[in-house]
Design an enzyme around this catalytic site. Structure first.
Site, PDB file in Angstrom:
ATOM      1  N   ILE A 155      20.668 -17.656 -49.598  1.00 50.67           N
ATOM      2  CA  ILE A 155      20.117 -16.426 -50.157  1.00 50.67           C
ATOM      3  C   ILE A 155      20.090 -15.324 -49.110  1.00 50.67           C
ATOM      4  O   ILE A 155      19.727 -15.553 -47.956  1.00 50.67           O
ATOM      5  CB  ILE A 155      18.706 -16.666 -50.759  1.00 50.67           C
ATOM      6  CG1 ILE A 155      18.110 -15.374 -51.315  1.00 50.67           C
ATOM      7  CG2 ILE A 155      17.781 -17.305 -49.763  1.00 50.67           C
ATOM      8  CD1 ILE A 155      16.845 -15.587 -52.151  1.00 50.67           C
ATOM      9  N   THR A 156      20.473 -14.117 -49.528  1.00 50.16           N
ATOM     10  CA  THR A 156      20.338 -12.936 -48.677  1.00 50.16           C
ATOM     11  C   THR A 156      19.131 -12.134 -49.153  1.00 50.16           C
ATOM     12  O   THR A 156      18.702 -12.251 -50.292  1.00 50.16           O
ATOM     13  CB  THR A 156      21.602 -12.060 -48.728  1.00 50.16           C
ATOM     14  OG1 THR A 156      21.753 -11.496 -50.040  1.00 50.16           O
ATOM     15  CG2 THR A 156      22.851 -12.870 -48.386  1.00 50.16           C
ATOM     16  N   GLY A 157      18.594 -11.309 -48.268  1.00 53.20           N
ATOM     17  CA  GLY A 157      17.424 -10.518 -48.646  1.00 53.20           C
ATOM     18  C   GLY A 157      16.219 -11.371 -48.943  1.00 53.20           C
ATOM     19  O   GLY A 157      15.517 -11.149 -49.933  1.00 53.20           O
ATOM     20  N   ALA A 158      15.947 -12.348 -48.075  1.00 50.44           N
ATOM     21  CA  ALA A 158      14.893 -13.330 -48.358  1.00 50.44           C
ATOM     22  C   ALA A 158      13.676 -13.200 -47.455  1.00 50.44           C
ATOM     23  O   ALA A 158      12.824 -14.086 -47.450  1.00 50.44           O
ATOM     24  CB  ALA A 158      15.462 -14.742 -48.224  1.00 50.44           C
ATOM     25  N   SER A 201      11.404 -10.698 -47.574  1.00 46.38           N
ATOM     26  CA  SER A 201      10.292  -9.973 -48.196  1.00 46.38           C
ATOM     27  C   SER A 201      10.520  -9.910 -49.700  1.00 46.38           C
ATOM     28  O   SER A 201      11.604 -10.243 -50.195  1.00 46.38           O
ATOM     29  CB  SER A 201      10.172  -8.542 -47.631  1.00 46.38           C
ATOM     30  OG  SER A 201      11.308  -7.771 -47.983  1.00 46.38           O
ATOM     31  N   GLY A 202       9.499  -9.478 -50.429  1.00 49.60           N
ATOM     32  CA  GLY A 202       9.632  -9.200 -51.848  1.00 49.60           C
ATOM     33  C   GLY A 202      10.109 -10.369 -52.680  1.00 49.60           C
ATOM     34  O   GLY A 202       9.794 -11.530 -52.419  1.00 49.60           O
ATOM     35  N   TYR A 233      22.310   4.393 -55.323  1.00 49.74           N
ATOM     36  CA  TYR A 233      21.685   3.111 -55.634  1.00 49.74           C
ATOM     37  C   TYR A 233      22.082   2.642 -57.027  1.00 49.74           C
ATOM     38  O   TYR A 233      22.464   1.480 -57.216  1.00 49.74           O
ATOM     39  CB  TYR A 233      20.157   3.217 -55.523  1.00 49.74           C
ATOM     40  CG  TYR A 233      19.469   1.901 -55.820  1.00 49.74           C
ATOM     41  CD1 TYR A 233      19.481   0.872 -54.892  1.00 49.74           C
ATOM     42  CD2 TYR A 233      18.831   1.687 -57.041  1.00 49.74           C
ATOM     43  CE1 TYR A 233      18.866  -0.340 -55.159  1.00 49.74           C
ATOM     44  CE2 TYR A 233      18.212   0.480 -57.323  1.00 49.74           C
ATOM     45  CZ  TYR A 233      18.239  -0.528 -56.375  1.00 49.74           C
ATOM     46  OH  TYR A 233      17.648  -1.735 -56.655  1.00 49.74           O
TER      47      TYR A 233
END
Length: 290
Positions: free
Chosen positions: A8-11, A13-14, A164
């Site tokens: 997983i990427t972007g793991a 936070s959030g 975006y």
């Protein structure tokens, strides 16, 4: 998810962190990509506390840079004998138009190119781990957007919202074409809208978009709720044979007409291959059929 490896990427936070922890709690071993070492080590500690003994691992990379995207994908592929699930979740919005060292607009590089390059770099591991899944975080911000194949860097009229929204449209188009190329392989590809989530997303974007995002998040759902569809697509037997779809709240949702344009999806794929030098080859059976 017992015995499965999830990349997983972007793991850190959030919704990405929540999804990683929830999947680890289900028995998955988590391999994640982080940019910031302090946050990476913090997430790794949470994973080990929640699901100890699974040898969770963090790799570090700046996913806005093409060389870093290729490097970290190659490192993960070399280190992991199998990848059961890939979750493309890294993303951001930027108030001002910025170019990366590669000459790519920053939103496009991080939100679209990283999905494409990381997925291509893990192709053999995914195909060798069937049944496997690819899950990409998109957004309803794609609605009302267009993709100009002659202006993928948003040089003509940049706004943070446009850049975006376009990148989230590109995530859906990427998923559509990827699913077509995966047909019959045992690997599925789906994407999702997590909802408007109360996270730190956009809090350091600067410009007009930063207070706008903070204001919108007053009415947002929790990261736990926002992560539910990611976890569902990564783990639920209900979607084991579903591919090429866009989900919201664990259900297939309609996209904008542009997001269903198969010719545009194929055109974006071709342009992305030209920009990155990487590809997910079309199976011979599909080439013959077309």
């Amino acid at each position: 998810m017992q015995g499965k490896t999830v990349v997983i990427t972007g793991a850190t936070s959030g919704i990405g962190e929540i999804a990683a922890i929830d999947l680890a709690a289900k028995g998955a071993r988590i391999v994640f990509v982080a940019r910031d070492r302090k946050r990476g080590e913090a997430t790794l500690a949470k994973l080990n506390a929640k699901a100890p003994g699974l040898s969770h691992k963090v790799h570090y990379a700046d996913l806005s840079l093409l060389a870093e995207q290729k490097r970290v994908a190659a490192e993960i592929a070399a280190a992991e004998p199998r990848v059961d699930v890939l979750i493309n979740n890294a993303g951001a919005a930027f108030a001002q138009r910025q170019l990366t060292a590669d000459g790519f607009e920053l939103t496009f590089a991080l939100n679209h190119l990283s999905y494409f390059v990381i997925t291509a770099g893990l192709r053999e591991r995914l195909l060798g781990s069937t049944p496997a899944r690819i899950v990409s975080t998109s957004s309803d911000a794609h609605r009302g957007m267009k993709v100009d194949l002659d202006d993928l860097q948003t040089a003509k009229s940049y706004t943070s919202i446009k850049a975006y929204g376009r990148s989230k449209l590109e995530n859906i188009l990427f998923t559509r074409e990827l699913a077509r190329r995966l047909r019959g392989t045992g690997v599925t590809a789906n994407c999702l809208h997590p909802g408007v989530v109360a996270t730190r997303f956009g809090h350091s974007s600067g410009g007009v978009i930063q207070p706008l995002l903070k204001a919108v998040q007053i009415f947002a759902i929790s990261p736990e709720k926002g992560a539910e569809t990611i976890v569902y697509l990564a783990s639920s037997p209900e979607v084991a044979n579903v591919s090429g779809e866009y989900f919201y709240k664990n259900k297939i949702a309609k996209t904008s007409p542009t997001a269903s344009d198969t010719a545009l999806a194929a055109g974006l794929w071709k342009k992305t291959v030209e920009l990155t030098g990487v590809d997910w080859p079309e199976p011979a059976a599909l080439r013959a059929a077309s």
